[in-house]
Design a protein around this motif. Structure first.
Motif, mmCIF file in Angstrom:
data_model
loop_
_atom_site.group_PDB
_atom_site.id
_atom_site.type_symbol
_atom_site.label_atom_id
_atom_site.label_comp_id
_atom_site.label_asym_id
_atom_site.label_seq_id
_atom_site.Cartn_x
_atom_site.Cartn_y
_atom_site.Cartn_z
ATOM 1 N N VAL A 71 9.826 -9.274 16.174
ATOM 2 C CA VAL A 71 10.401 -8.462 17.092
ATOM 3 C C VAL A 71 9.143 -8.172 18.120
ATOM 4 O O VAL A 71 8.134 -8.213 17.952
ATOM 5 C CB VAL A 71 11.057 -6.958 16.685
ATOM 6 C CG1 VAL A 71 12.093 -7.411 15.664
ATOM 7 C CG2 VAL A 71 9.984 -6.134 15.971
ATOM 8 N N SER A 72 9.612 -7.512 19.527
ATOM 9 C CA SER A 72 8.653 -6.972 20.375
ATOM 10 C C SER A 72 8.188 -5.808 19.974
ATOM 11 O O SER A 72 8.802 -5.056 19.301
ATOM 12 C CB SER A 72 9.342 -6.929 21.729
ATOM 13 O OG SER A 72 10.302 -6.214 21.601
ATOM 14 N N ILE A 73 7.060 -5.379 20.588
ATOM 15 C CA ILE A 73 6.682 -3.743 20.384
ATOM 16 C C ILE A 73 7.623 -2.932 20.611
ATOM 17 O O ILE A 73 8.270 -1.909 20.637
ATOM 18 C CB ILE A 73 5.391 -3.377 21.098
ATOM 19 C CG1 ILE A 73 4.283 -4.498 20.189
ATOM 20 C CG2 ILE A 73 4.955 -2.161 20.826
ATOM 21 C CD1 ILE A 73 2.882 -4.344 20.855
ATOM 22 N N ALA A 74 8.334 -2.912 21.977
ATOM 23 C CA ALA A 74 9.550 -2.459 22.771
ATOM 24 C C ALA A 74 10.650 -2.417 21.761
ATOM 25 O O ALA A 74 11.246 -1.287 21.627
ATOM 26 C CB ALA A 74 9.894 -2.890 23.969
ATOM 27 N N GLY A 75 10.885 -3.286 21.078
ATOM 28 C CA GLY A 75 11.888 -3.595 20.126
ATOM 29 C C GLY A 75 11.710 -2.637 18.874
ATOM 30 O O GLY A 75 12.591 -1.865 18.270
ATOM 31 N N SER A 106 17.205 -11.298 17.047
ATOM 32 C CA SER A 106 17.938 -12.116 18.056
ATOM 33 C C SER A 106 17.538 -11.921 19.287
ATOM 34 O O SER A 106 17.407 -13.103 20.201
ATOM 35 C CB SER A 106 19.593 -11.395 17.878
ATOM 36 O OG SER A 106 20.416 -12.448 18.867
ATOM 37 N N THR A 107 17.336 -10.667 19.977
ATOM 38 C CA THR A 107 16.899 -10.724 21.315
ATOM 39 C C THR A 107 15.620 -11.330 21.436
ATOM 40 O O THR A 107 15.269 -12.260 22.562
ATOM 41 C CB THR A 107 16.548 -9.152 21.737
ATOM 42 O OG1 THR A 107 17.822 -8.597 21.542
ATOM 43 C CG2 THR A 107 15.918 -9.005 23.060
ATOM 44 N N GLN A 108 14.723 -11.273 20.661
ATOM 45 C CA GLN A 108 13.209 -11.979 20.604
ATOM 46 C C GLN A 108 13.477 -13.327 20.654
ATOM 47 O O GLN A 108 12.669 -14.205 21.359
ATOM 48 C CB GLN A 108 12.270 -11.427 19.483
ATOM 49 C CG GLN A 108 10.992 -11.988 19.610
ATOM 50 C CD GLN A 108 10.005 -11.185 20.526
ATOM 51 O OE1 GLN A 108 10.479 -10.353 21.349
ATOM 52 N NE2 GLN A 108 8.798 -11.524 20.722
ATOM 53 N N ALA A 109 14.393 -14.051 19.919
ATOM 54 C CA ALA A 109 14.658 -15.612 19.887
ATOM 55 C C ALA A 109 15.099 -15.707 21.013
ATOM 56 O O ALA A 109 14.718 -17.263 21.492
ATOM 57 C CB ALA A 109 15.767 -15.615 18.564
ATOM 58 N N GLU A 110 16.056 -15.181 21.776
ATOM 59 C CA GLU A 110 16.318 -15.645 23.095
ATOM 60 C C GLU A 110 15.387 -15.635 24.147
ATOM 61 O O GLU A 110 15.211 -16.431 24.948
ATOM 62 C CB GLU A 110 17.696 -14.537 23.557
ATOM 63 C CG GLU A 110 19.020 -14.693 22.867
ATOM 64 C CD GLU A 110 19.501 -16.043 22.791
ATOM 65 O OE1 GLU A 110 19.684 -16.731 24.083
ATOM 66 O OE2 GLU A 110 19.791 -16.663 21.791
ATOM 67 N N VAL A 111 14.608 -14.520 24.162
ATOM 68 C CA VAL A 111 13.438 -14.434 24.813
ATOM 69 C C VAL A 111 12.544 -15.858 24.758
ATOM 70 O O VAL A 111 11.883 -16.381 25.835
ATOM 71 C CB VAL A 111 12.593 -13.101 24.744
ATOM 72 C CG1 VAL A 111 11.308 -13.241 25.398
ATOM 73 C CG2 VAL A 111 13.591 -12.134 25.217
ATOM 74 N N ARG A 112 12.227 -16.040 23.496
ATOM 75 C CA ARG A 112 11.275 -17.175 23.265
ATOM 76 C C ARG A 112 11.949 -18.494 23.638
ATOM 77 O O ARG A 112 11.304 -19.397 24.397
ATOM 78 C CB ARG A 112 10.941 -17.404 21.564
ATOM 79 C CG ARG A 112 10.087 -16.516 21.339
ATOM 80 C CD ARG A 112 9.713 -16.521 19.619
ATOM 81 N NE ARG A 112 8.817 -15.686 19.129
ATOM 82 C CZ ARG A 112 9.414 -14.852 18.222
ATOM 83 N NH1 ARG A 112 10.393 -15.129 17.721
ATOM 84 N NH2 ARG A 112 8.420 -13.964 17.811
ATOM 85 N N THR A 115 12.033 -18.570 27.485
ATOM 86 C CA THR A 115 10.345 -18.933 28.152
ATOM 87 C C THR A 115 10.152 -20.384 27.927
ATOM 88 O O THR A 115 9.452 -21.045 28.861
ATOM 89 C CB THR A 115 9.401 -18.000 27.061
ATOM 90 O OG1 THR A 115 9.888 -16.553 27.370
ATOM 91 C CG2 THR A 115 7.995 -18.305 27.456
ATOM 92 N N ALA A 116 10.630 -20.980 26.727
ATOM 93 C CA ALA A 116 10.388 -22.203 26.689
ATOM 94 C C ALA A 116 11.225 -23.211 27.599
ATOM 95 O O ALA A 116 10.508 -24.217 27.850
ATOM 96 C CB ALA A 116 10.706 -22.795 25.147
ATOM 97 N N ARG A 117 12.262 -22.574 28.019
ATOM 98 C CA ARG A 117 13.059 -23.385 28.967
ATOM 99 C C ARG A 117 12.537 -23.413 30.434
ATOM 100 O O ARG A 117 12.326 -24.509 31.027
ATOM 101 C CB ARG A 117 14.453 -22.694 29.100
ATOM 102 C CG ARG A 117 15.427 -23.648 30.130
ATOM 103 C CD ARG A 117 16.501 -22.745 30.292
ATOM 104 N NE ARG A 117 16.447 -21.514 31.205
ATOM 105 C CZ ARG A 117 16.108 -21.474 32.541
ATOM 106 N NH1 ARG A 117 16.221 -22.586 33.029
ATOM 107 N NH2 ARG A 117 15.886 -20.395 33.069
#
Length: 134
Positions: A71-75, A106-112, A115-117
């Protein structure tokens, strides 16, 4: 004229961050001194027992906890985790799978994915702008 090269030093907090350890858990001598670049390189290349133990069992700083949980630090903050955690506590969280952790993963997976897109899109645009080569 001869120039004297000064030894590059850093505060213990900076060195702890570079080593990926939680400063309050380090030995007092480390916390109260300064660390030279050579000492940091030595600690990274040939870690003493206290450093190996901290890396293995913690307590770990928030960036390391976040990475281990995916997860992120904010998470972490949103999940109420504001303190350093031991490896045992991290494993217990992974096993208990609280709702906030699943949501943040789940949020972190969406962010990744996003970012890849964007990276792929930018690479395609750069390729188009270059045009065909002869």
């Amino acid at each position: 004229m001869k120039s004297h090269q000064t030894t590059q030093t850093m505060k213990p907090a900076t060195a702890a961050k570079k080593l990926g350890v939680y400063l309050p858990a380090t030995p007092t001598a480390f916390q109260e001194g300064v660390v030279t670049r050579a000492e940091l390189n030595e600690l990274q290349g040939n870690p003493p027992e206290w450093l190996q133990e901290l890396r293995r069992n913690g307590p770990h700083p928030r960036p390391v906890v976040a990475a281990k949980l995916g997860v992120s630090i904010a998470g972490l903050a949103r999940g109420g985790v504001t303190e350093a955690l031991t490896t045992e506590q991290i494993e217990a969280l992974k096993d208990s799978r609280p709702e906030w952790l699943e949501k943040e993963r789940s949020t972190q997976a969406e962010v990744r994915k996003e970012t890849a897109r964007i990276k792929k899109r930018n690479a395609e645009r750069a390729e188009q702008e270059q045009g065909p080569r002869s």
